[in-house]
Design an enzyme around this catalytic site. Sequence first.
Site, PDB file in Angstrom:
ATOM      1  N   HIS A 177      -0.893 -28.422 -20.598  1.00  0.00           N
ATOM      2  CA  HIS A 177      -1.978 -28.709 -19.650  1.00  0.00           C
ATOM      3  C   HIS A 177      -2.997 -29.667 -20.264  1.00  0.00           C
ATOM      4  O   HIS A 177      -3.564 -30.507 -19.568  1.00  0.00           O
ATOM      5  CB  HIS A 177      -2.635 -27.405 -19.205  1.00  0.00           C
ATOM      6  CG  HIS A 177      -1.650 -26.464 -18.584  1.00  0.00           C
ATOM      7  ND1 HIS A 177      -1.001 -26.753 -17.409  1.00  0.00           N
ATOM      8  CD2 HIS A 177      -1.163 -25.270 -19.000  1.00  0.00           C
ATOM      9  CE1 HIS A 177      -0.161 -25.776 -17.104  1.00  0.00           C
ATOM     10  NE2 HIS A 177      -0.239 -24.856 -18.066  1.00  0.00           N
TER      11      HIS A 177
ATOM     12  N   MET B 198     -19.310 -32.151  -2.617  1.00  0.00           N
ATOM     13  CA  MET B 198     -19.656 -31.881  -4.019  1.00  0.00           C
ATOM     14  C   MET B 198     -18.465 -32.184  -4.939  1.00  0.00           C
ATOM     15  O   MET B 198     -18.643 -32.648  -6.065  1.00  0.00           O
ATOM     16  CB  MET B 198     -20.101 -30.429  -4.189  1.00  0.00           C
ATOM     17  CG  MET B 198     -21.490 -30.124  -3.637  1.00  0.00           C
ATOM     18  SD  MET B 198     -22.790 -31.028  -4.523  1.00  0.00           S
ATOM     19  CE  MET B 198     -24.236 -30.029  -4.088  1.00  0.00           C
TER      20      MET B 198
ATOM     21  N   HIS C  58      -5.154 -24.053 -16.129  1.00  0.00           N
ATOM     22  CA  HIS C  58      -4.388 -25.295 -16.095  1.00  0.00           C
ATOM     23  C   HIS C  58      -5.252 -26.557 -16.098  1.00  0.00           C
ATOM     24  O   HIS C  58      -4.805 -27.609 -16.551  1.00  0.00           O
ATOM     25  CB  HIS C  58      -3.500 -25.332 -14.839  1.00  0.00           C
ATOM     26  CG  HIS C  58      -2.348 -24.360 -14.911  1.00  0.00           C
ATOM     27  ND1 HIS C  58      -1.282 -24.394 -14.042  1.00  0.00           N
ATOM     28  CD2 HIS C  58      -2.105 -23.324 -15.751  1.00  0.00           C
ATOM     29  CE1 HIS C  58      -0.420 -23.420 -14.342  1.00  0.00           C
ATOM     30  NE2 HIS C  58      -0.907 -22.745 -15.374  1.00  0.00           N
TER      31      HIS C  58
ATOM     32  N   CYS D 194     -21.674 -26.911  -1.571  1.00  0.00           N
ATOM     33  CA  CYS D 194     -22.120 -27.520  -0.317  1.00  0.00           C
ATOM     34  C   CYS D 194     -21.461 -26.739   0.817  1.00  0.00           C
ATOM     35  O   CYS D 194     -21.008 -25.615   0.600  1.00  0.00           O
ATOM     36  CB  CYS D 194     -21.830 -29.020  -0.268  1.00  0.00           C
ATOM     37  SG  CYS D 194     -20.084 -29.473  -0.362  1.00  0.00           S
TER      38      CYS D 194
ATOM     39  N   THR E  79     -18.625 -27.322   2.747  1.00  0.00           N
ATOM     40  CA  THR E  79     -17.176 -27.172   2.577  1.00  0.00           C
ATOM     41  C   THR E  79     -16.745 -27.188   1.116  1.00  0.00           C
ATOM     42  O   THR E  79     -15.617 -26.807   0.805  1.00  0.00           O
ATOM     43  CB  THR E  79     -16.443 -28.347   3.256  1.00  0.00           C
ATOM     44  OG1 THR E  79     -16.931 -29.572   2.661  1.00  0.00           O
ATOM     45  CG2 THR E  79     -16.694 -28.373   4.757  1.00  0.00           C
TER      46      THR E  79
HETATM   47  C1  RB5 Z   1     -23.768 -30.802   5.281  1.00  0.00           C
HETATM   48  O1  RB5 Z   1     -23.853 -30.732   6.674  1.00  0.00           O
HETATM   49  C2  RB5 Z   1     -22.329 -30.908   4.835  1.00  0.00           C
HETATM   50  O2  RB5 Z   1     -21.808 -32.141   5.221  1.00  0.00           O
HETATM   51  C3  RB5 Z   1     -22.232 -30.710   3.344  1.00  0.00           C
HETATM   52  O3  RB5 Z   1     -22.744 -29.463   3.007  1.00  0.00           O
HETATM   53  C4  RB5 Z   1     -20.829 -30.735   2.770  1.00  0.00           C
HETATM   54  O4  RB5 Z   1     -19.990 -29.858   3.427  1.00  0.00           O
HETATM   55  C5  RB5 Z   1     -20.231 -32.075   2.614  1.00  0.00           C
HETATM   56  O5  RB5 Z   1     -19.087 -32.244   2.181  1.00  0.00           O
END
Ligand code: RB5
Length: 147
Positions: free
Chosen positions: A133, A71, A98, A65, A67
Amino acid sequence: MKIGIACDHGGYTIKDIVKEAVTRCGHEITDFGADSTESVDYPDYAAKALAFLSQGLCDRIVLICGTGIGMSICANRVSGIRGTLCHDAYTARMSRQHNDSNCLVLGGRVTGPAVADDIVEVWLKTPFEGGRHQERLNKIDKLMRNN
Ligand code: RB5
């Protein structure tokens, strides 16, 4: 290995780079979308790839995604999934050695294409070390059970 992949619009920018790295390393890819930079909801795409992995239809998955945070939250809600947000080769290597990562998570807005390629190759090639681990992973299953 069979590798599933899913992204949202924020991750779409590096998805092809990731797919190329997976096939270059000799693995098979199944793509669950999204297929453009048009705005979508990342949980919808995460759910498809996570179900595929949970059902044993692939060996590992990659979720992307903007950031990598959304996800990651999705991945780690699912029993048996160890989702690891990686930012460089070091975190990718550690996530395998790990944490026995079975779900690589990337951020398309924070990780450039060359670094993403590097991360994927290291993540695919690095084995889990087991031993202490594995015992720690067993503790996660035991202590963080929510069902
Ligand atoms: C989408 O704008 C953004 O929120 C998504 O890609 C992601 O970074 C969410 O955590």
